[in-house]
Design an enzyme around this catalytic site. Structure first.
Site, PDB file in Angstrom:
ATOM      1  N   LEU A   1       6.777   7.688   8.054  1.00 19.63           N
ATOM      2  CA  LEU A   1       7.840   6.899   7.435  1.00 19.63           C
ATOM      3  C   LEU A   1       7.801   5.433   7.892  1.00 19.63           C
ATOM      4  O   LEU A   1       7.770   5.161   9.087  1.00 19.63           O
ATOM      5  CB  LEU A   1       9.201   7.519   7.802  1.00 19.63           C
ATOM      6  CG  LEU A   1      10.412   6.913   7.109  1.00 19.63           C
ATOM      7  CD1 LEU A   1      10.388   7.191   5.622  1.00 19.63           C
ATOM      8  CD2 LEU A   1      11.699   7.458   7.724  1.00 19.63           C
ATOM      9  N   ASP A   2       7.822   4.506   6.922  1.00 21.80           N
ATOM     10  CA  ASP A   2       7.876   3.063   7.190  1.00 21.80           C
ATOM     11  C   ASP A   2       6.657   2.563   7.969  1.00 21.80           C
ATOM     12  O   ASP A   2       6.701   1.486   8.562  1.00 21.80           O
ATOM     13  CB  ASP A   2       9.164   2.669   7.941  1.00 21.80           C
ATOM     14  CG  ASP A   2      10.419   2.989   7.142  1.00 21.80           C
ATOM     15  OD1 ASP A   2      10.335   3.077   5.908  1.00 21.80           O
ATOM     16  OD2 ASP A   2      11.486   3.138   7.749  1.00 21.80           O
ATOM     17  N   GLU A   3       5.574   3.345   7.977  1.00 18.65           N
ATOM     18  CA  GLU A   3       4.403   2.963   8.768  1.00 18.65           C
ATOM     19  C   GLU A   3       3.185   2.673   7.898  1.00 18.65           C
ATOM     20  O   GLU A   3       2.127   2.351   8.418  1.00 18.65           O
ATOM     21  CB  GLU A   3       4.050   4.097   9.748  1.00 18.65           C
ATOM     22  CG  GLU A   3       5.059   4.352  10.838  1.00 18.65           C
ATOM     23  CD  GLU A   3       4.951   3.346  11.966  1.00 18.65           C
ATOM     24  OE1 GLU A   3       3.827   2.924  12.287  1.00 18.65           O
ATOM     25  OE2 GLU A   3       6.000   2.983  12.515  1.00 18.65           O
TER      26      GLU A   3
END
Lengths: 287, 287, 287, 287
Positions: free
Chosen positions: A230-232
């Protein structure tokens, strides 16, 4: 020849070696291929090479299928990951949205206006709010509710719609559900998200409120490819806007919307025009 | 091979034709030339082609003189304006300044720091103000007074100093004298100026006061090549800064200094690294 | 009256209540005080009020000492944290630097030029590199080596120098040593640092290399007050610059220097002009 | 009290004099008026003073009509141009558009979303293109053809529609007709235009093509009040975007659209919220 005519867009990523550009440009020249736009990048850290050429289709004596056949030996010799696409074949973007429509509305305007060439075969939402607006455009709007209990099933359905729509990319236009890991892995480099912070700052929930609390002087937005982390995922584009002490968290949300929609729109355009190449977990963007 | 080693910088401008890139890259590949950085641009309006390659010097089996000899037939075939230079030979910048030293001071810091590779063989001024500061750096400071009566003679002297210093470029770092037309024509593409406005707005005198009167919301600065037409030369770089109603003309001057020095520094670096190619009265800048 | 004359700068922070502005402006009006510049901010979240007035000193019939005496009852009634200072008394900034001088050089130029009003009574460094350059300015350069073993003693000495120099603020102009907690607590709101990242991203060491690895598309710098929590102090100013895939970590460092020096300079000016008020761990900046 | 409640927005412009702020804030304090947001500006050049207060309506013991009555003596004493408005009464914006709808579409989204408080009682166009899209919103779309022969009559009709719609402002959202001088004079400070250049550069026709020809490195947009002098009215807001040699005139048009819509939206919001005060041919904008 008509310089505004149809183009072939060739993108290449491979280990960096002497003779690469000569081989590709020699191949093109041999067949009269007219290069309208060319970009190259050598990443000295990873010894990788990246290249994007726009070639006037009309200047070549053969079609795309034959191009691929003839180019294959060069690609093999240099161990290339490569693709070539016809600029006249519009990419099909399936848009996912929740209850905020600033990015959706912006993308629909760019589609009406053909700001750049793309189609939207379907808009999927976990809410009904934007059905009428989307349908006014003649675009199917599909409500796929997502709850704690049906998550996997809901995303199976979303993947089905994407496949049936012959989607080329999935655009999360402020879609407020976390995608399951298996879906991210099913569509690598095909899902674009807009995150409402300047990543890696303020990953996770309520980034504008986090930003307000920390007292930063600029807020931003990040368009990135979605991965199981996530969000990476690899960052495609970012931008910021100045705020000051007079701005409440609600003001940040409002200012942020303007940045979110322009950052997402740039990311989507570059994706659609094959301007983004993956370099590990980073991106090469040939603007 | 040492990837940080000496490079040859090849720049080319010529009519756009099929086979150009193949010819150049084929020549390089044939001799094992390793391209570290490559940029190309096709200007469809003027049917012109522009190219810049950085080649690892060590990767080639011959020196610069032989490169030039061997490349000549290709250059002739494609009607190229071209040059090749060795990145380890520092360009020599003669800096002209009047009574404001923010750009001079910034350039001297970049020289001390070797932010990018260049030398300053001389600083010329129509005032004595900065002698001590310049001389602390071990750089000759030459006072050439300019008055209505001696203008031509003064600039003859400046040209002499430039020649004797083996200058590669003349940098007008807030030099408040208009250069005579003959000098501009003597050194085409070698004189860089920083103008304290966002050209073409507010050409001429006191641009910040003009900007204040007009009530603009951003002020800017422009780095450009100097031609015989005042403030009309090809633009290299521009930038702006936001102002508001609270800023007096004096505040604009103060804010403007920060933009002027960064815009000039970028322009100078790109010039020194042969990143700027002229395309008529516009520039191609391969950043 | 001379509008460019000496001013009193009054700053106030207190609980927000009806009648506050009336009380302060009534007091000033009663004595003929001419307000040249005025800013107010109500923080609805914390119910706090912030105010800054620049008053033409000449317009008042009494001096600073008497102003303070007469204003005290109002300040007590509204429970104000407040101060008033004379704009003609230059603030004294003690600058700390290690082995990179871009911020130091920029501040020294602003001092020579009196870009804004301040003095530098001393430059302290843990290295000898910039002695000659600083001393050319007639400013004392004091070498205070810092090692693992002598850290506490070294910072005692630095505090002594600061006290003896009658310092008003300590500027960490790329000073690469972590200050001990006791020093941060000794000088609250008096130590300004420039961090070479867009905080809270990339706190800690080698932020440009972290930024490169993460593949962000903008890099930034942050000017903040130093507290005992490393890289966590109240943020004063931030800015960013666009980078792309062609920029190596070394390029980021180079681009970053330009942002660092301008962000630090803005933060220092606002501090010197009493434009920054603390609101918990955030700042109110009246530009 | 509900801090998010209805507010009175008081704006004042008058000659600068000691006691002004005391008089206004004293009046408010006397009646318990809670100032939620306050801005002041002294223009030392013209000796003018500008002020904007947002007062919590609920905190006052009287209504708007009585406020006006009671404030009148103060206004007269200080020779004020002033107004006070109720934030809950939405401003009515009549939008004019031609054949490009990026600004129209953006404003309609902000209206649907109530990004800030306003109504659109009518959209007027000299073409039929956007009838269906506007009418989907439930907003009347009125086609008023304009030709060389009927110009005066057409604009009489437009003024009639504006009056009948009880318009508070006329927004030229890429309306490609020059307004007659009499109309500009009829509605001073009520007509906002978006010009597709960074004025005063490239006034007149085809600014993006002018910008391309001149080779500028940034393009911009300007939101300004319309006066009888074409492209000369007071500037409200401007912004720019970076371009490079790879951008064709068509690319500039495309990039420009994004700047145009955000600059116009900011200008419209500030106008609607009474944040813009005229200072001769310049503006004071209390953001």
């Amino acid at each position: 020849m008509d310089l505004k005519g149809r183009r072939y867009i060739l993108t290449i990523a491979c280990p960096d070696r002497v003779g690469l550009v000569a081989a590709v440009s020699g191949f093109l020249a041999e067949h009269g291929g007219w290069i309208m736009e060319a970009n190259q990048h050598s990443d000295h850290g990873s010894s990788s090479f990246f290249m994007r050429d726009e070639i006037l289709a009309e200047s070549l004596p053969f079609d795309l299928a034959e191009f691929k056949e003839r180019f294959k030996p060069i690609a093999q010799r240099f161990d290339m990951r490569w693709r070539i696409e016809d600029s006249s074949v519009k990419k099909r973007l399936v848009v996912l949205v929740s209850r905020q429509d600033h990015c959706l509305s912006d993308l629909l305007h760019r589609w009406r206006n053909q700001d750049f060439a793309f189609d939207i075969p379907a808009v999927i939402s976990n809410h009904e709010d934007f059905r009428s607006f989307v349908e006014w455009h003649g675009i199917p709007f599909i409500h796929v509710p997502v709850s704690a209990g049906n998550k996997d099933e809901a995303f199976r359905r979303i993947l089905d719609i994407y496949r049936e729509s012959k989607g080329d990319a999935m655009i999360l236009a402020r879609y407020m559900q976390v995608l399951p890991g298996w879906l991210c892995e099913e569509l690598p480099g095909q899902i674009l998200n807009i995150h409402h912070s300047f990543l890696p700052s303020f990953a996770g929930a309520k980034p504008y409120h986090q930003a307000y609390e920390r007292g930063v002087k600029l807020i931003g937005a990040t368009c990135h490819y979605v991965t199981a982390q996530l969000d990476e995922g690899p960052i495609i584009e970012q931008d910021v806007i100045r705020i000051d002490h007079g701005d409440s968290p609600e003001d940040l949300v409002r200012h942020g919307r303007d940045i979110e929609k322009s950052v997402l729109a740039r990311g989507v355009r570059w994706h659609v025009e094959n301007r983004i190449l993956l370099n590990g977990h980073r991106t090469v963007v040939f603007k």
